[in-house]
Design an enzyme around this catalytic site. Structure first.
Site, short mmCIF file in Angstrom:
data_model
loop_
_atom_site.label_atom_id
_atom_site.label_comp_id
_atom_site.label_asym_id
_atom_site.label_seq_id
_atom_site.Cartn_x
_atom_site.Cartn_y
_atom_site.Cartn_z
N ARG A 67 50.62 51.42 61.45
CA ARG A 67 51.27 52.70 61.90
C ARG A 67 50.21 53.13 63.22
O ARG A 67 50.53 53.53 63.94
CB ARG A 67 50.96 53.73 60.87
CG ARG A 67 52.16 53.75 60.10
CD ARG A 67 52.13 54.67 58.75
NE ARG A 67 51.25 54.02 58.13
CZ ARG A 67 50.77 54.56 56.87
NH1 ARG A 67 51.52 55.54 56.36
NH2 ARG A 67 49.81 53.79 55.92
N LYS A 175 46.96 41.51 46.15
CA LYS A 175 46.97 42.29 44.97
C LYS A 175 46.75 43.81 45.31
O LYS A 175 46.29 43.98 46.47
CB LYS A 175 45.66 41.60 44.10
CG LYS A 175 44.22 42.02 44.72
CD LYS A 175 43.32 41.70 43.82
CE LYS A 175 42.86 42.91 42.90
NZ LYS A 175 41.59 43.41 42.71
N ASP A 204 45.41 35.66 44.35
CA ASP A 204 44.09 36.05 43.86
C ASP A 204 43.07 35.31 44.56
O ASP A 204 43.05 34.06 44.42
CB ASP A 204 44.51 35.50 42.45
CG ASP A 204 42.99 36.13 41.32
OD1 ASP A 204 42.18 35.83 41.93
OD2 ASP A 204 43.49 36.43 40.15
N HIS A 205 42.25 36.15 45.26
CA HIS A 205 41.18 35.38 46.06
C HIS A 205 40.31 34.46 45.34
O HIS A 205 39.52 33.46 45.83
CB HIS A 205 40.55 36.37 46.88
CG HIS A 205 39.42 37.33 46.55
ND1 HIS A 205 39.38 38.26 45.38
CD2 HIS A 205 37.96 36.87 46.44
CE1 HIS A 205 38.48 38.88 45.24
NE2 HIS A 205 37.54 37.88 45.67
N LYS A 209 38.21 30.38 45.85
CA LYS A 209 36.59 30.08 45.92
C LYS A 209 36.25 28.71 45.42
O LYS A 209 36.81 28.27 44.52
CB LYS A 209 35.92 31.04 44.78
CG LYS A 209 35.91 32.48 45.31
CD LYS A 209 35.13 33.52 44.36
CE LYS A 209 34.92 34.79 44.35
NZ LYS A 209 34.36 35.40 45.42
N GLU A 243 28.77 43.06 38.95
CA GLU A 243 28.83 43.48 40.23
C GLU A 243 27.75 44.78 40.28
O GLU A 243 27.58 45.30 39.55
CB GLU A 243 30.10 44.04 40.99
CG GLU A 243 31.16 42.98 41.07
CD GLU A 243 32.47 43.57 41.76
OE1 GLU A 243 32.56 43.42 42.81
OE2 GLU A 243 33.04 44.18 41.06
N ASP A 262 41.75 45.79 37.81
CA ASP A 262 40.96 45.40 39.13
C ASP A 262 40.37 44.00 39.11
O ASP A 262 40.51 43.19 39.71
CB ASP A 262 39.87 46.43 39.67
CG ASP A 262 39.18 46.07 40.98
OD1 ASP A 262 39.98 45.92 42.00
OD2 ASP A 262 38.05 46.15 41.43
N HIS A 267 41.48 38.09 38.15
CA HIS A 267 40.44 37.21 38.21
C HIS A 267 39.77 36.81 37.04
O HIS A 267 39.74 35.37 36.91
CB HIS A 267 39.27 37.75 38.98
CG HIS A 267 39.61 38.61 40.46
ND1 HIS A 267 40.42 37.99 41.31
CD2 HIS A 267 39.05 39.70 40.96
CE1 HIS A 267 40.64 38.89 42.30
NE2 HIS A 267 39.85 39.90 42.07
N LYS A 367 31.24 47.43 37.35
CA LYS A 367 30.49 47.59 38.59
C LYS A 367 29.02 48.48 38.44
O LYS A 367 28.88 48.99 37.30
CB LYS A 367 31.28 48.82 39.54
CG LYS A 367 32.60 48.31 39.88
CD LYS A 367 32.78 48.52 41.25
CE LYS A 367 34.44 47.83 41.63
NZ LYS A 367 34.06 46.57 42.54
C1 BG6 Z 1 38.64 42.67 44.35
C2 BG6 Z 1 38.16 43.72 43.49
O1 BG6 Z 1 39.63 41.86 43.87
O2 BG6 Z 1 37.44 41.77 43.84
C3 BG6 Z 1 36.91 44.60 44.06
O3 BG6 Z 1 39.20 44.86 43.99
C4 BG6 Z 1 35.94 43.61 43.66
O4 BG6 Z 1 36.68 45.72 43.16
C5 BG6 Z 1 36.11 42.11 44.30
O5 BG6 Z 1 34.56 44.06 44.34
C6 BG6 Z 1 35.01 41.21 43.92
O6 BG6 Z 1 35.21 40.05 44.61
P1 BG6 Z 1 34.04 39.02 44.93
O7 BG6 Z 1 34.73 37.84 45.62
O8 BG6 Z 1 33.03 39.94 45.53
O9 BG6 Z 1 33.49 38.54 43.42
#
Ligand code: BG6
Length: 516
Positions: A67, A175, A204-205, A209, A243, A262, A267, A367
């Protein structure tokens, strides 16, 4: 004692050009939400690094839509800034100029059909100018509420189907994929109205990894571990994704999600699947995903009683991280003052199948925990008979194999060794492999690998419809159980390892959480 296994550092095979056949055909990447955080922090730097690694084709174009009103020139400047700031490789103006010429921008409201007509015209213009195949990769980097409307509009503009049989059209979906089973099913249905499953790449990142991909290599490319990988030898498994960060300006998203949506639904359940799956018949997208889905289906459903005994949620209070004071969750921006959102989850899963019967998998994530650490620890059963005297082994602990996902990437094996000297005394020692010492190059970012795979059309590292729905089935049953329970949500101090209740959860089975 720590014994590093030293090997000759290996160069990066990508740079050596050893991966021929993994270079995509010419394509145009269309990013919806191109002015947003994800595009800036992850997507542009990933594209730049892929280009520096010579993994992109000679011809590719990028079209950004959002936007925010940018001209093409302003948008290029934005991308330059994000690369300067977030790229793993240093800025190189010459290289960027190759990249920059291919960038276009459309100021668009995602529900406005006119924006899609403009997009179609730009794509046609590129095709007319370059005479390249019309391969299109759409990336949904917007808030999820826009996903259905974007898909629908792409369909209405005829952009969902390849122009010719040899061309391809794919869509990457970020996601969160839904917020419970029903909404995930709805989203799958919406996408399927317009795209075939094989065109849809759900990100899903964690799967991008290197250390996560190495789980399968470790298990299935080595002969020695797989025979032990079952209930006969493994006592239990602990998966920790800790984290130290808080919600970092994402309060309005996070207060609606919580740690279970989350981190666990995606993950952590991916990590469980990779650890527990059977060997696939081939290292190919559907074969791998078939086996992962079987694990998710075999996880024992939670009864109401299991939810209260074997799941724990928590919410962080103020405390200290690295010596500095940090606010509690309820004092973070955009968090409701009476929020009951979980910032910590621990749970025990049982996988009811032949391999894993009776082996608990303990999961915890949160967290504002004491440190950032993601690891999977496999604790083996003790030797069947102790013929060394008790006095010889005061410190002896069970064998533990730890897959360290981040930040100190590596694999460690803990075992008992004789302390040198005239009497038999046994002490626990560690044997370690460290990525940093064995491999010379820094690992690529997860988004580099995932973008490249989507460009190539390899969906092995993306989640399939049934996979995402199976994960939501489990998580939704827990969410429903929590919604019925009116008890107060346990709290924990920032900088700790979570609420006391999590210690009790695992202690009930006679174990303790590890301190990564
Ligand atoms: C994300 C979450 O998918 O993954 C975040 O939304 C989280 O809250 C993050 O901090 C963690 O990813 P990584 O790669 O830092 O472990």
């Amino acid at each position: 004692m720590s014994t590093a296994i030293m090997e000759k550092p290996m160069a990066n095979p990508l740079r050596e050009g050893l991966v021929d056949g993994r270079r995509p055909q010419p394509f145009t990447l269309v990013i919806f939400g191109a002015a947003g955080d994800l595009a800036h922090r992850k997507l542009f730097p990933a594209l730049y690094n892929l280009m520096l690694d010579r993994l992109l084709p000679a011809h590719f174009n990028i079209v950004g839509l959002a936007r925010h009103p940018y001209s093409d020139q302003e948008f290029r400047k934005e991308i330059e800034e994000s690369i300067r700031h977030y790229s793993r490789r240093p800025w190189d103006a010459g290289e960027f100029s190759r990249f920059a010429d291919e960038i276009h921008y459309v100021t668009a409201n995602f529900d406005d059909a006119e924006a899609y007509r403009q997009l179609a015209a730009i794509l046609q213009g590129i095709a007319d100018r370059t005479h390249m195949p019309q391969n299109h990769l759409f990336y949904m980097a917007t808030p999820p509420s826009f996903y259905p409307i974007i898909a629908q509009n792409l369909g209405a503009a005829g952009l969902n189907k390849p122009k010719q049989e040899s061309d391809w059209v794919r869509i990457i979906v970020e996601k969160p994929f839904g917020r419970d089973l029903a909404s995930a099913q709805d989203l799958n249905n919406d996408l399927h109205q317009v795209f075939d499953e094989r065109q849809i790449f759900r990100i899903d990142h964690y799967l991008g990894k290197e250390t996560v991909q190495n789980i399968l290599v470790f298990r299935f490319a080595n002969g020695i571990f797989e025979p032990l990988w079952n209930h006969q030898y493994i006592d239990h498994v602990q998966i920790t994704v800790a984290e130290s960060l808080g919600v970092e300006g994402r309060g309005s998203y996070y207060d609606n999600a919580g740690a279970i949506r989350d981190m666990v639904q995606n993950h952590m359940l991916q990590l469980v699947s990779l650890m527990a799956m059977e060997p696939p018949v081939a290292f190919e997208a559907d074969a791998v995903r078939d086996e992962k889905v079987k694990v998710l289906r075999a996880i024992r459903p939670f009864s109401t009683r299991d939810i209260s005994e074997y799941t724990v949620r928590g919410q962080y209070e103020s405390g200290f991280i690295d010596g500095s004071p940090v606010p509690g969750f309820l004092d973070e921006p955009d968090i409701a003052s009476d929020s009951r959102t979980d910032t910590f989850v621990a749970m025990r899963l049982l996988i009811d199948n032949w391999r894993w019967a009776g082996v608990p998998f303990y999961l915890r994530t949160g967290k504002r925990l004491a440190k950032r650490a993601t690891e999977i620890a496999v604790q083996f059963k003790t030797a069947p008979h102790r013929f060394f005297s008790q006095t010889a082994t005061p410190e002896l602990e069970p064998n533990v194999l730890t897959l360290k996902i981040q930040p100190d990437e590596g694999i460690a094996l803990r075992f008992g060794a004789k302390v040198p000297g005239p009497v038999v005394r046994i002490r626990t020692v560690n044997m370690e492999f460290l990525y940093g010492t064995s491999f010379a190059d820094a690992a690529p970012e997860a988004y580099e690998r995932l973008l490249l795979d989507a460009m190539i059309g390899d969906s092995t590292l993306f989640t399939r419809k049934d996979e995402v729905e199976s994960a939501w089935t489990l998580v939704t049953s827990i969410l429903n159980g929590w919604a019925r329970a009116k008890n107060p949500i346990p709290t924990y101090e920032s900088g700790s390892w979570g609420p006391q209740e999590a210690e009790q959860l695992i202690a009930r089975d006679g174990f303790r959480w590890r301190r990564p």
